[in-house]
Design a protein around this motif. Structure first.
Motif, PDB file in Angstrom:
ATOM      1  N   GLY A  44      85.128  32.376  20.071  1.00  0.00           N
ATOM      2  CA  GLY A  44      84.656  33.581  20.826  1.00  0.00           C
ATOM      3  C   GLY A  44      85.622  34.418  21.729  1.00  0.00           C
ATOM      4  N   GLU A  45      85.109  35.278  21.966  1.00  0.00           N
ATOM      5  CA  GLU A  45      85.948  36.247  22.967  1.00  0.00           C
ATOM      6  C   GLU A  45      85.574  36.260  24.284  1.00  0.00           C
ATOM      7  N   PHE A  46      84.532  35.582  24.588  1.00  0.00           N
ATOM      8  CA  PHE A  46      84.325  35.363  25.890  1.00  0.00           C
ATOM      9  C   PHE A  46      83.995  34.010  26.547  1.00  0.00           C
ATOM     10  N   VAL A  47      84.013  33.646  27.654  1.00  0.00           N
ATOM     11  CA  VAL A  47      83.267  32.359  28.208  1.00  0.00           C
ATOM     12  C   VAL A  47      82.008  31.909  27.633  1.00  0.00           C
TER      13      VAL A  47
ATOM     14  N   HIS B  32      81.005  31.903  24.548  1.00  0.00           N
ATOM     15  CA  HIS B  32      80.653  32.071  23.332  1.00  0.00           C
ATOM     16  C   HIS B  32      81.276  31.107  21.959  1.00  0.00           C
ATOM     17  N   THR B  33      82.348  30.557  22.132  1.00  0.00           N
ATOM     18  CA  THR B  33      83.000  29.411  21.249  1.00  0.00           C
ATOM     19  C   THR B  33      82.108  28.692  20.825  1.00  0.00           C
TER      20      THR B  33
ATOM     21  N   LYS C  56      79.257  29.543  18.605  1.00  0.00           N
ATOM     22  CA  LYS C  56      79.812  30.094  17.349  1.00  0.00           C
ATOM     23  C   LYS C  56      80.386  28.803  16.561  1.00  0.00           C
TER      24      LYS C  56
ATOM     25  N   ASP D  38      94.944  28.813  32.190  1.00  0.00           N
ATOM     26  CA  ASP D  38      93.547  28.878  31.605  1.00  0.00           C
ATOM     27  C   ASP D  38      93.094  28.049  30.259  1.00  0.00           C
TER      28      ASP D  38
ATOM     29  N   ASP E 127      92.244  27.611  26.728  1.00  0.00           N
ATOM     30  CA  ASP E 127      92.309  28.487  25.472  1.00  0.00           C
ATOM     31  C   ASP E 127      90.866  28.004  24.780  1.00  0.00           C
ATOM     32  N   TYR E 128      90.411  29.084  24.369  1.00  0.00           N
ATOM     33  CA  TYR E 128      89.028  28.835  23.644  1.00  0.00           C
ATOM     34  C   TYR E 128      89.157  28.128  22.558  1.00  0.00           C
TER      35      TYR E 128
END
Length: 480
Positions: A289-292, A294-295, A298, A327, A329-330
């Motif tokens: 995902g693009e945001f915290v 979301h991944t 998904k 940070d 990485d998702y």
């Protein structure tokens, strides 16, 4: 007083229900009721939800059973209708030792393996009856119609298990054991012929793969082992279920990784290891995902979709950043979600990508090598391999494909094509495209053929034949 007597008389002379008539064997009454109201053929009585067929079969009213089975009104009898206990008419006949009725039902195609709510088949119930009544005729009738002696009820008991707990009818025990052994032999023969057919199907799939000798050998080993397990179970042997390993496919694009994954999906489905042959192909964008926050959801949705088959993670190295960052990485989160389900046996995961970058994935999680136990390297194709792939594609064109109906000129041999590819392409180009160059090459060659021919050409053979000149033009277009 007279009115009361008239009401009592009226009740006493009220026609019997179709179920009562079926139970008593009153065929004329059953016929009258169905003539007047054909929908009663499958009517359920209020207590047990039995149909007239249930009742007649359970009381061995053979003539009524015969009439109901052959009834040809606007509605026909439901042979497999179930009562409140999940029993069919054959269950009713079996548990009451109604052998003649059972024989009629079986001759009309009654299902011998129908299961009641407690999991018992008619054979289970006929064995119970034989213990009480010392009459095994219905057991024999069911066995003659190939009733499964190894069928298990909800408690895991076979008919023979129930019999061994009874009063010790050695003759019936011997009969069941004899049929059980015969059925095992028949299943073993069927499994043997089925095994050969499945291996032939696998070999057909593998024949469309060029190179990859080590991987083909491994696929054959897996297939043989799993198919032998299938035969062992058919013989009644209890063996542990194999769990297919998770894998890593290492190599450049176009080396056949996705195609092999699809063949593997067919193989694992074919031998019963996976319930489907689907291969769910995903990349980083499908998982991350693009945001915290979301991944995780998904990735879990993708995993759920892939359950029962293979999850093929292409370019898996993109889940792991090239350089460590403060940070998180998702992509790492997505990988951790996948790793968390790899032990549940619901999905087989294949990670694919370039050999060198894939080392990041392997070293990113301490549990990776414990879960991913098979690593296969897909070597770059040689020019001869590419020529063979081209010939295979031309010989296996489907009706919907652009090159359907076209053929290669006899001079377009594998050796000639290998030489042409060697001459007209660079090593770098072949490494970057591998088998991926064949389809566009052929499309270009067809376009070159169209450009070369004139509208005056009436030779049907020439209109459909791709020559070395066309292929050379197709390769040059590819290079441009």
């Amino acid at each position: 007083m007279q009115r009361v007597k008239d009401q009592q008389h009226s009740r006493s002379t009220k026609p019997a229900t179709i179920h009562a008539s079926a139970q008593s064997g009153d065929l004329p009454a059953v016929q009258r009721r169905l003539r007047d109201q054909p929908s009663l053929i499958n009517d359920r009585n209020p207590v047990m939800a039995n149909t007239p067929l249930h009742v007649a079969a359970g009381h061995n009213r053979v003539e009524v059973v015969k009439f109901l089975l052959n009834f040809s009104g606007p509605e026909t009898v439901e042979l497999e209708a179930k009562n409140m206990y999940g029993e069919t008419a054959l269950h009713m006949a079996a548990k009451n030792g109604c052998n003649e009725a059972a024989g009629l039902l079986l001759s009309h195609g009654a299902f011998t393996e129908a299961k009641a709510n407690n999991g018992m088949t008619p054979l289970h119930l006929s064995v119970w009856h034989s213990l009480r009544a010392e009459d095994s005729s219905t057991v024999v009738t069911l066995l003659e119609h190939n009733a499964d002696c190894s069928a298990k009820d909800n408690e895991g008991m076979t008919p023979l298990n129930h019999l061994s707990q009874g009063s010790g009818n050695e003759k019936l025990q011997a009969l069941l054991k004899s049929y059980l052994e015969q059925q095992r032999k028949v299943r073993a023969i069927e499994a043997c012929s089925g095994t050969k057919a499945k291996m032939d199907e696998l070999e057909k799939e593998l024949s469309n793969l060029v190179g990859l000798h080590e991987l083909k050998l491994q696929l054959r080993k897996w297939a043989k082992g799993m198919l032998l397990d299938e035969r062992r179970r058919a013989l009644g042997l209890r063996v542990g279920t194999r769990r297919p390993p998770h894998m890593a496919f290492l190599g450049n694009p176009g080396t056949g990784k996705t195609m092999v994954a699809r063949i593997l999906g067919k193989l694992l489905f074919m031998v019963g290891i996976l319930p489907t042959d689907k291969v769910t192909e995903v990349q980083r964008t499908d998982l991350v995902g693009e945001f915290v926050g979301h991944t995780g959801p998904k990735t879990r949705r993708v995993i759920k979709e892939a359950e029962g088959g293979i999850l093929f993670v292409d370019e898996a190295y993109r889940l792991i950043p090239m350089q460590k960052s403060d940070d998180k990485d998702y992509g790492l989160e997505a990988l951790e979600e996948i790793m968390s389900v790899m032990d549940n046996g619901k999905v087989v995961v294949i990670f694919a990508g370039y050999s060198e970058p894939m080392k990041r994935v392997i070293s990113s999680n301490e549990g990776f090598c414990r879960r991913v136990t098979k690593f296969f390297t897909f070597d770059d194709f040689t020019t001869e391999d590419l020529a063979n792939i081209l010939h295979l594609k031309m010989n296996n064109q489907t009706e919907g494909s652009l090159l359907y109906g076209f053929k290669l000129h006899p001079l377009c041999t594998v050796k000639a094509m290998a030489t042409l590819i060697e001459t007209e392409t660079t090593k770098k180009q072949r490494k970057e495209m591998n088998g991926g160059m064949v389809d566009p090459l052929l499309v270009n060659a067809r376009e070159y053929l169209d450009l070369r021919l004139s509208f005056d050409c009436m030779d049907t053979d020439e209109l459909l034949t791709i020559t070395l000149e066309d292929l050379q033009g197709g390769i040059r277009l590819l290079s441009q």
